[in-house]
Write an enzyme that holds these catalytic residues in place. Structure first.
Site, mmCIF file in Angstrom:
data_model
loop_
_atom_site.group_PDB
_atom_site.id
_atom_site.type_symbol
_atom_site.label_atom_id
_atom_site.label_comp_id
_atom_site.label_asym_id
_atom_site.label_seq_id
_atom_site.Cartn_x
_atom_site.Cartn_y
_atom_site.Cartn_z
ATOM 1 N N ASP A 124 -8.292 -2.697 -9.503
ATOM 2 C CA ASP A 124 -9.422 -1.882 -9.065
ATOM 3 C C ASP A 124 -10.164 -1.285 -10.245
ATOM 4 O O ASP A 124 -11.401 -1.253 -10.260
ATOM 5 C CB ASP A 124 -8.939 -0.732 -8.156
ATOM 6 N N ARG A 143 0.200 -7.971 -3.182
ATOM 7 C CA ARG A 143 1.333 -7.133 -2.840
ATOM 8 C C ARG A 143 1.200 -6.682 -1.401
ATOM 9 O O ARG A 143 0.222 -6.036 -1.049
ATOM 10 C CB ARG A 143 1.304 -5.906 -3.756
ATOM 11 N N THR A 202 5.701 -3.780 2.655
ATOM 12 C CA THR A 202 7.006 -4.155 2.081
ATOM 13 C C THR A 202 6.988 -4.137 0.554
ATOM 14 O O THR A 202 8.041 -4.149 -0.069
ATOM 15 C CB THR A 202 7.391 -5.581 2.514
ATOM 16 N N ASP A 241 -4.483 1.603 -10.196
ATOM 17 C CA ASP A 241 -4.502 0.188 -9.825
ATOM 18 C C ASP A 241 -5.314 -0.579 -10.873
ATOM 19 O O ASP A 241 -6.534 -0.411 -10.983
ATOM 20 C CB ASP A 241 -5.130 0.019 -8.433
HETATM 21 N N1 URA Z 1 -0.100 -2.380 -9.845
HETATM 22 C C1 URA Z 1 -1.050 -1.599 -10.390
HETATM 23 O O1 URA Z 1 -2.193 -2.024 -10.567
HETATM 24 N N2 URA Z 1 -0.729 -0.341 -10.742
HETATM 25 C C2 URA Z 1 0.507 0.171 -10.578
HETATM 26 O O2 URA Z 1 0.750 1.325 -10.951
HETATM 27 C C3 URA Z 1 1.492 -0.665 -10.007
HETATM 28 C C4 URA Z 1 1.169 -1.933 -9.654
#
Ligand code: URA
Length: 209
Positions: free
Chosen positions: A203, A104, A108, A200
């Site tokens: 993570d 990602r 953007t 995330d």
């Molecule tokens: N990706 C993630 O890992 N967590 C989110 O909240 C949004 C996208």
């Protein structure tokens, strides 16, 4: 919500709550992701077509149900989608796997492809795209665009959490793709994270933060 299967099974809901909690360890998070992967796979494959096969039991001959058609394809979006893969493969060990590497763009929030490797003959196979978080919908759309480009015709999408914004966007671009999710959360925040969400997923799964 039309086109969305909300998986409300108590085991899924219980495990999801454990994962959302900030005190969940990397190890537990990964194990729970794997376990939920099995349960979501069970749901998304619930209506797979069957045919009958003539077999012989130790007692007698019979015609018994067996999965029809070509082996399905699991398509995890790297890297968080990999968290579902082992669990799903436990349930469907002969499945083929398509890896789709997308990250990602932090500014953007658009999806940028860095890897794509899929079986050649996607046309006659069910393709199940997996990514724990359906947030902006950009990665899911990019992955499905790419799979359709190389021939995939029947696609389903499985996630753990979905934001309403991601669902609308994905359904706007790919109305033929049904979604399976364990929860639909409230919204996205200004950084594109799902609220309340779980942070995330990559993570938390790999201990990179
Ligand atoms: N990706 C993630 O890992 N967590 C989110 O909240 C949004 C996208």
């Amino acid at each position: 919500m039309q086109g969305v299967h909300l998986v409300e099974h108590p085991l899924v809901q219980h495990k999801l709550t454990l994962m959302r909690d900030i005190s969940c360890s990397t190890r537990s998070f990964r194990e729970l992701m794997n376990e939920i992967g099995i349960l979501l796979c069970y749901e998304v494959t619930r209506d797979l077509p069957l045919e009958t096969k003539a077999i012989t039991t130790p007692i007698t001959a019979m015609k018994a149900p067996i999965l029809a058609g070509k082996k399905l394809v699991l398509a995890p979006i790297l890297r968080a989608g990999v968290g579902f893969l082992d669990g799903m493969l436990q349930l469907v060990p002969s499945a083929r796997v398509a890896h789709i590497g997308l990250y990602r763009d932090p500014v953007t929030l658009g999806a940028v492809e860095y890897y794509f490797k899929a079986p050649h003959d996607l046309r006659d196979r069910l393709v199940i795209v997996v990514d724990p978080m359906l947030a902006t919908g950009n990665s899911a759309i990019a992955a499905i665009d790419r799979l359709k480009e190389v021939g995939a015709a029947e696609i389903r999408f499985v996630c753990l959490l979905a934001a309403p914004e991601g669902i609308s966007k994905l359904q706007g671009h790919h109305p033929d793709v049904k979604i399976w999710t364990a929860a639909i959360d409230e919204k996205l925040n200004e950084h594109g994270y799902i609220v309340p969400g779980l942070g995330d997923a990559g993570d938390r799964m790999f201990g990179t933060k």
